[in-house]
Design a protein around this motif. Structure first.
Motif, mmCIF file in Angstrom:
data_model
loop_
_atom_site.group_PDB
_atom_site.id
_atom_site.type_symbol
_atom_site.label_atom_id
_atom_site.label_comp_id
_atom_site.label_asym_id
_atom_site.label_seq_id
_atom_site.Cartn_x
_atom_site.Cartn_y
_atom_site.Cartn_z
ATOM 1 N N THR A 1 3.916 -0.253 -6.452
ATOM 2 C CA THR A 1 3.457 -1.348 -5.580
ATOM 3 C C THR A 1 3.388 -2.675 -6.328
ATOM 4 O O THR A 1 3.696 -3.733 -5.766
ATOM 5 N N TYR B 1 -4.978 9.652 -5.083
ATOM 6 C CA TYR B 1 -4.048 10.700 -4.640
ATOM 7 C C TYR B 1 -4.538 11.288 -3.322
ATOM 8 O O TYR B 1 -5.716 11.610 -3.166
ATOM 9 N N THR C 1 -2.699 -4.698 -4.279
ATOM 10 C CA THR C 1 -2.020 -3.423 -4.528
ATOM 11 C C THR C 1 -3.017 -2.320 -4.875
ATOM 12 O O THR C 1 -2.696 -1.396 -5.631
ATOM 13 N N SER C 2 -4.221 -2.432 -4.364
ATOM 14 C CA SER C 2 -5.242 -1.420 -4.653
ATOM 15 C C SER C 2 -4.764 -0.037 -4.210
ATOM 16 O O SER C 2 -3.991 0.104 -3.259
ATOM 17 N N SER C 3 -5.254 0.977 -4.902
ATOM 18 C CA SER C 3 -4.884 2.356 -4.585
ATOM 19 C C SER C 3 -6.094 3.108 -4.045
ATOM 20 O O SER C 3 -7.213 2.945 -4.541
ATOM 21 N N ILE D 1 0.840 -1.200 0.000
ATOM 22 C CA ILE D 1 0.000 0.000 0.000
ATOM 23 C C ILE D 1 0.874 1.249 0.000
ATOM 24 O O ILE D 1 1.803 1.384 0.811
ATOM 25 N N HIS D 2 0.571 2.175 -0.901
ATOM 26 C CA HIS D 2 1.381 3.386 -1.088
ATOM 27 C C HIS D 2 1.028 4.463 -0.064
ATOM 28 O O HIS D 2 0.146 4.294 0.780
ATOM 29 N N GLU E 1 0.378 7.694 -6.563
ATOM 30 C CA GLU E 1 -0.632 6.799 -7.131
ATOM 31 C C GLU E 1 -0.291 5.331 -6.906
ATOM 32 O O GLU E 1 -1.100 4.449 -7.138
ATOM 33 N N GLY E 2 0.949 5.061 -6.463
ATOM 34 C CA GLY E 2 1.313 3.705 -6.097
ATOM 35 C C GLY E 2 1.643 2.775 -7.245
ATOM 36 O O GLY E 2 1.425 1.566 -7.147
ATOM 37 N N HIS E 3 2.212 3.318 -8.340
ATOM 38 C CA HIS E 3 2.538 2.440 -9.466
ATOM 39 C C HIS E 3 3.655 1.446 -9.123
ATOM 40 O O HIS E 3 3.757 0.391 -9.741
#
Length: 687
Positions: A323, A354, A349-351, A313-314, A319-321
């Motif tokens: 992950t 922002y 790896t759901s986001s 999780i970012h 945006e966590g690309h």
């Protein structure tokens, strides 16, 4: 007498004979009663006769404070007593019927009965002899979202705004440990999490569950019933032309009969129909029931073969690309080390989208994202019922896991790796480790994490932590205080800033920890013995408090004053400086001259460079302007009052004339200041 020992059910209406074959417990929704549900009760009497019906008057006024689970316990006691005193050898069938919040209560009652360990009452009745009929149950909890009608959204937001401080005062004065019942069934709350996870654990012991939902329901959606979608004995009915409240309005002039018919079908469904994922819609045109699929795609069925699930999780402003990259490394390590094949490990790896710095500093905004994490955790438990869960989090992602563990006793992770942690150094890991909810923790601290060393660190000062949230802190640039526990591993200090631990060089280290519990070595060139001077000891606190004081002074006092007295220079420099920086950097930077990149790609790569340099230059100029001969705010008020006394205007037009005079003299200044705060707010919500 303690509150939880008080009788919460004021009165119970009992209909029918004690020797009836069927027993029905009906639980109404918020601000409802037996009179508003008489149409539904009459259908029950007609369809299930001979029947004994219990209708307790529930304390579901929105402002009431009590333990909602305790209400479920008292309802279960009422139901058990009725079952035990039956003189006809036991009821042949028991029905639990609930609408809206009453549907949540019906589920709580059943779960409590199954967890009681007793062989009497509802627990002593086989699941095959029990049926639940849930009408628009708020199983996932309610939330204020963009999908609500505008009137609902405004009313709920105002109610929540008034409810929170009022209930805080009431709880403090009366020494209560719980909140309003309505907040206890909010999405992501501890009670809703307890309910959903136990509902999944009891899949093999659940009775036939029939759920009804209005086609126009503005509060509950079919997605909210996903927990029941994997049950082998679940039937769903769509009720046309009905919203959340209209679902049980059986006296409607044109639609009442159709709703009654659908409810009759729900009480006695045709079990010869497909029993698994059985969705039905009742057609008003030909009075027939047809199969439907309420989702665009069917929910993914459970996979008991998956042995491990890794959450990555970012954090904020991300945006966590990356992950998915770490998740792929975890899959590779899992397969290469003989833990299983790649089909036996799943990744999440759901986001959450922002998330700006301002949102991060507001406790209620963080709470929404904790609820988001809890929701995807429960869905993962539904999909992978036999798996062990591990977690990798960066920045705000570390807070989400720590807060979820603190709030929800049912949530657990085998291994947790934190990078750039914004969690308080005093976070209590040992109780979680001793309870078996966490087995190992790995925390990467950076040598120069200015994000953590400035913003969340301030929350470790208790008075400020009370406002920002006491769970925030600076574990990203200092170790957890539970470091004496061998199960808590603090890797300190990686050379770099906030994101150093999630850079590509460290992906394998993160993956090997969550899969194999391998702790990375610290005696490498990537580590240093001490953090940078600005982030350690007394100098770290001076730097943190100093930056906060400077930002507050500039943002709320100094710059608004410059915008007021030098509006042309203020905005002219801001606009002209930005355009000038773009032109200069675009002309001289070698990246611009390459033909390998498109213009948009060049712009994005250069944006951070020229924006930072421009903002620093503009800020320096604004600061210089602010120290010129500018009167204080007190002097402005004094001058205005003197002007008013020197040129008095008599009569009723006095106030109007003064207002016009003030607007005429300071129109540009007023517009400039308002524009400044508008730009500031938008910048803070985007950065």
């Amino acid at each position: 007498m303690k509150e939880q020992e008080k009788k919460l059910i004021a009165d119970t209406t009992v209909l029918g004979s004690e020797n009836s074959e069927n027993l029905v417990l009906f639980l109404h929704g918020m601000d409802s009663n037996i009179l508003k549900s008489k149409g539904l009760i009459s259908v029950v009497e007609e369809q299930l006769s001979p029947v004994r019906i219990l209708v307790p008057q529930l304390p579901l006024a929105w402002h009431r404070l009590y333990d909602f689970k305790e209400l479920g316990k008292q309802i279960l006691t009422l139901l058990d007593d009725e079952i035990e005193k039956h003189t006809g050898g036991g009821f042949q069938r028991v029905y639990l019927i609930g609408h809206s919040a009453g549907g949540v209560l019906a589920q709580i009652v059943y779960i409590l009965a199954r967890l009681s360990g007793s062989d009497t009452g509802l627990r002593g009745i086989e699941a095959d002899r029990i049926q639940m009929v849930l009408l628009a149950p708020i199983t996932r909890g309610w939330e204020i979202s963009h999908h609500l009608p505008v009137t609902y959204k405004i009313a709920w937001s105002l109610g929540l705004l008034l409810m929170t401080p009022a209930h805080f005062i009431a709880k403090t004065a009366q020494r209560r440990d719980w909140d309003a019942w309505l907040l206890q069934i909010r999405r992501g709350s501890p009670l809703i999490t307890w309910l959903r996870l136990h509902w999944l654990k009891l899949q093999e012991e659940l009775p036939l569950v029939v759920q009804l939902l209005g086609s126009k329901d503005e509060i509950v959606s079919w997605r909210d019933m996903v927990d029941a979608s994997s049950m082998s004995r679940a039937i769903f009915y769509d009720v046309p032309y009905s919203n959340h409240a209209e679902l049980i309005e059986f006296d409607h002039e044109t639609l009442g009969d159709a709703r009654k018919t659908i409810f009759r079908n729900a009480l006695k469904p045709d079990l010869n129909q497909p029993k698994e994922n059985d969705f039905r819609i009742h057609s008003l045109e030909d009075n027939e029931v047809y199969p439907i699929l309420p989702w665009d795609e069917e929910p993914i069925p459970p996979d008991p073969n998956v042995k491990r699930v890794v959450f990555v999780i970012h954090g904020i402003r991300d945006e966590g690309h990356w992950t998915q990259k770490i998740a792929n490394r975890a899959r590779a390590v899992f397969s290469a080390e003989g833990e299983g094949n790649r089909d036996q490990i799943a990744v999440e790896t759901s986001s959450y989208g922002y998330f700006s710095m301002l949102q991060f500093l507001l406790p209620w905004e963080r709470r929404k994202k904790v609820a988001w994490l809890v929701d995807i955790y429960i869905e993962a438990r539904r999909r992978y019922p036999k798996a062990n869960f591990s977690y990798i989090g960066h920045s705000h992602g570390t807070y989400l896991a720590a807060k979820a563990l603190a709030l929800h006793d049912e949530i657990s992770f085998e291994r947790i790796a934190f990078a750039g942690s914004v969690v308080n150094q005093n976070y209590a890991w040992t109780p979680l480790l001793d309870a078996g909810r966490v087995r190992n923790v790995l925390n990467f601290s950076a040598s120069a994490d200015w994000v953590v060393g400035i913003f969340p660190k301030l929350a470790q000062i208790k008075p400020i932590g009370f406002l920002m949230g006491p769970d925030l802190g600076s574990a990203g640039c200092a170790p957890f205080n539970d470091s004496d526990d061998p199960r808590v591993n603090n890797n300190e200090y990686m050379r770099g800033a906030h994101s150093v631990a999630i850079e590509e060089d460290n992906w394998d280290e993160l993956a090997r920890f969550v899969v194999k519990n391998e702790i990375p070595a610290e005696n490498t060139p990537n580590y240093t013995k001490k953090p940078s001077l600005l982030f350690r000891g007394v100098t770290g606190w001076i730097f943190c408090i100093g930056v906060w004081a400077l930002l507050l002074y500039l943002g709320l006092y100094h710059l608004p004053k410059v915008a007021m007295f030098y509006p042309v220079k203020f905005w002219g420099v801001g606009l002209g400086g930005t355009i000038g920086a773009v032109l200069i950097v675009s002309a001289i930077h070698p990246l611009v001259r390459t033909r390998d990149l498109k213009f948009r790609e060049k712009f994005l790569k250069l944006s951070s460079l020229f924006l930072v340099s421009t903002l620093l230059a503009i800020l320096a100029f604004w600061c210089w302007l602010g120290f010129q001969e500018i009167p204080s705010y007190q002097q402005i008020v004094t001058d205005f009052m003197q002007t008013r006394s020197a040129a008095p205007i008599s009569g009723a037009d006095n106030a109007t004339a003064l207002l016009k005079q003030g607007i005429s003299n300071g129109k540009i200044q007023m517009i400039s200041v308002v524009a400044y705060f508008w730009v500031l707010w938008n910048a803070l919500t985007k950065v």
